[in-house]
Design a protein around this motif. Structure first.
Motif, mmCIF file in Angstrom:
data_model
loop_
_atom_site.group_PDB
_atom_site.id
_atom_site.type_symbol
_atom_site.label_atom_id
_atom_site.label_comp_id
_atom_site.label_asym_id
_atom_site.label_seq_id
_atom_site.Cartn_x
_atom_site.Cartn_y
_atom_site.Cartn_z
ATOM 1 N N LEU A 14 0.831 -1.203 0.000
ATOM 2 C CA LEU A 14 0.000 0.000 0.000
ATOM 3 C C LEU A 14 0.873 1.263 0.000
ATOM 4 N N THR A 15 0.372 2.277 -0.693
ATOM 5 C CA THR A 15 1.149 3.515 -0.876
ATOM 6 C C THR A 15 0.508 4.693 -0.155
ATOM 7 N N LEU A 16 1.268 5.784 -0.152
ATOM 8 C CA LEU A 16 0.751 7.037 0.388
ATOM 9 C C LEU A 16 -0.506 7.473 -0.387
ATOM 10 N N GLY A 17 -0.560 7.165 -1.676
ATOM 11 C CA GLY A 17 -1.750 7.488 -2.485
ATOM 12 C C GLY A 17 -2.973 6.741 -1.968
ATOM 13 N N ASN A 18 -2.808 5.449 -1.687
ATOM 14 C CA ASN A 18 -3.922 4.666 -1.136
ATOM 15 C C ASN A 18 -4.401 5.281 0.176
ATOM 16 N N TYR A 19 -3.442 5.688 0.980
ATOM 17 C CA TYR A 19 -3.784 6.188 2.312
ATOM 18 C C TYR A 19 -4.505 7.535 2.226
ATOM 19 N N LEU A 20 -3.909 8.498 1.508
ATOM 20 C CA LEU A 20 -4.497 9.837 1.459
ATOM 21 C C LEU A 20 -5.779 9.854 0.627
ATOM 22 N N GLY A 21 -5.799 9.054 -0.448
ATOM 23 C CA GLY A 21 -6.975 9.062 -1.325
ATOM 24 C C GLY A 21 -8.141 8.280 -0.746
ATOM 25 N N VAL A 148 -13.460 6.667 -2.394
ATOM 26 C CA VAL A 148 -12.363 6.209 -3.267
ATOM 27 C C VAL A 148 -11.562 7.403 -3.756
ATOM 28 N N GLY A 149 -10.385 7.125 -4.320
ATOM 29 C CA GLY A 149 -9.603 8.153 -4.997
ATOM 30 C C GLY A 149 -10.194 8.405 -6.382
ATOM 31 N N ASP A 150 -9.685 9.444 -7.052
ATOM 32 C CA ASP A 150 -10.239 9.863 -8.350
ATOM 33 C C ASP A 150 -10.246 8.765 -9.404
ATOM 34 N N ASP A 151 -9.228 7.896 -9.383
ATOM 35 C CA ASP A 151 -9.105 6.905 -10.460
ATOM 36 C C ASP A 151 -10.264 5.901 -10.468
ATOM 37 N N GLN A 152 -11.034 5.833 -9.383
ATOM 38 C CA GLN A 152 -12.133 4.861 -9.333
ATOM 39 C C GLN A 152 -13.494 5.478 -9.653
#
Ligand code: AMP
Ligand code: TRP
Length: 331
Positions: A14-21, A148-152
Motif C-alpha cells: 500500500l502507498t501514500l496514495g492509497n492512504y491519502l486518497g 475512493v480516490g479519483d481513479d475509481q
C-alpha cells in the motif's frame, strides 16, 4: 444510516496514495457509521499476472494495514472478498446487465490492456469484466457511499448505471451508490513521474512512498522528487504538476490548503524538507500499530473470520432478491 463500502486490491504494497486518497478516510467513516464495510478485494488481484503466494501475503498485509490505519472492527466490518461468495454470485448476474461496449470504454481497462499488449502478454478476460465484479461488491451491500480516490470514479459511475438499469428492468432492488472523494490528494502522483498516478503495482519504486517505508527511504524519495525548472513555489496542477503534488501531499498531511501553502515557501528544498517530515510523522503511528499487529497474527485472522461472517449475512438477502428478480428459481 448511510451504508459505506470500499476496497483495496492486494496487487502491491500500500502507498501514500492509497492512504491519502482512500484508507485514511475509511478510518474517519467508521467512527460515524457502525455498518461500514472495508474489504481487501483479492479476486481483483487475479486480473493481472500474479504470483499466488505473493497475493496471499499481500492480502494479509493489506488487512493488517487497514487495522493499523485505525479501522476499528468493533465499529465496522473488515474482511477479504474471496471469503464471501456473494460477490461472485452477484457478479455473474450483473454481467447479464452490462454491455461489452461499456466495459471496453473503461479507462483503466484500456490503459492496462494496452500496457499488457506492449509487453507482448495476453489480457485476462477478468480484466475486462473487473468493473462488474466491483459493481457487485458495492451493490451487494445496499451501499450509499463509496469513498475512493479519483481513479475509481468511472468504475463507481458504472456501478450506478448497472443499479439503475437492473432496477428499471427487473424492479427496484439496488440502492444507487455514489463515490465520495477527498478534498485534497484525490490523485497523488508518482514523485518521479508527476504526470502519472502513484500506483502500487507500478515499476517506478523511487517515485512511490509505501506506507511501510522507513523514514530514511521516505526522505530520499521526497527529497529527490521531480519538481520543474521554473523557479518559485506555485500551485498549478497542469503546468507545475511536481510541485503541486508535493503541496497537496503536505496539505493532506497537515490539514491545510495547497494554494495557501504555496505562499509560505520560497524554495523547493524547504517544501521538500517539510513534506518529508509531515509524511514521516503521518506514517509513524501507523507503522507502530502495524508492527504490534504483526506480532499477533491470530488476532488479525479472527477479525477477518468474524468480518466475513458478518458480511455474508448482510449480502445474502440482497443477492437472493436479485436472483429472484432476474428470473432464477429459488433453491
Ligand atoms: P488500489 O490501489 O487500486 O486498490 O486502490 C485502493 C484505493 O486507493 C482506491 O480508492 C483508489 O482510488 C485509491 N488510490 C490508489 N492510488 C491512489 C493515488 N495515487 N491517489 C489517490 N488515491 C489513490
Ligand atoms: N477497483 C478498486 C481499485 O482498484 C478496488 C475495488 C474493488 C473497490 N471493489 C471495490 C473499491 C468496491 C471500492 C468499492 O482501487
Amino acid at each position: 444510516m448511510t451504508r459505506v463500502f470500499s476496497g483495496v486490491k492486494p496487487t502491491g504494497h500500500l502507498t501514500l496514495g492509497n492512504y491519502l486518497g482512500a484508507v485514511r478516510r475509511w478510518a474517519d467513516v467508521d467512527q460515524r457509521h457502525s455498518d461500514a464495510l472495508f474489504c481487501v478485494v483479492d479476486l481483483h488481484a487475479l486480473t493481472v499476472d500474479h504470483d499466488p503466494a505473493r497475493v496471499r501475503r499481500l492480502t494479509r498485509q493489506a488487512a493488517t494495514l487497514l487495522l493499523a490505519a485505525g479501522l476499528d472492527p468493533e465499529l465496522c466490518t473488515v474482511f477479504v472478498q474471496s471469503h464471501v461468495d456473494e460477490h461472485t454470485r452477484l457478479s455473474y448476474v450483473m454481467e447479464c446487465v452490462a454491455n461489452d461496449g461499456e466495459m471496453r470504454r473503461m479507462i483503466q481497462y484500456k490503459e492496462k490492456a494496452a500496457r499488457e499488449r506492449e509487453r507482448g502478454g495476453s489480457v485476462r478476460l477478468s480484466l475486462l469484466t473487473y468493473p462488474v465484479l466491483m459493481a457487485a461488491d458495492i451493490l451487494a451491500y445496499g451501499t450509499d457511499e463509496v469513498p475512493v480516490g479519483d481513479d475509481q470514479a468511472q468504475h463507481v459511475e458504472l456501478a450506478r448505471d448497472l443499479a439503475v438499469r437492473f432496477n428499471q428492468r427487473y424492479g427496484h432492488t439496488f440502492v444507487v451508490p455514489r463515490a465520495t472523494r477527498p478534498g485534497v490528494a484525490a490523485r497523488v502522483m508518482n514523485l518521479q513521474e508527476p504526470a502519472s498516478k502513484m500506483g502500487k503495482s507500478d515499476d517506478s519504486g523511487p517515485g512511490i512512498v509505501y506506507l511501510l517505508d522507513e523514514p530514511d527511504a521516505v526522505r530520499k524519495k521526497v527529497m529527490r522528487a521531480v519538481t520543474d525548472s521554473a523557479a518559485g513555489v506555485v500551485y498549478d496542477r497542469e503546468e507545475r504538476p511536481g510541485v503541486a503534488n508535493l503541496l497537496e501531499i503536505l496539505a493532506a498531511c497537515e490539514g491545510g490548503d495547497p494554494e495557501d501553502l504555496s505562499g509560505v515557501y520560497e524554495s523547493y528544498g524547504a517544501l521538500k524538507k517539510d513534506t518529508t517530515e509531515a509524511v514521516v510523522e503521518l506514517l509513524r503511528p501507523l507503522q507502530a500499530r502495524h508492527k504490534a499487529l504483526c506480532a499477533d497474527p491470530a488476532y488479525v485472522e479472527g477479525v477477518l473470520r468474524d468480518g466475513a461472517e458478518k458480511a455474508r449475512g448482510m449480502a445474502k438477502p440482497m443477492v437472493d432478491t436479485a436472483y429472484r428478480a432476474i428470473g432464477l428459481l429459488p433453491a
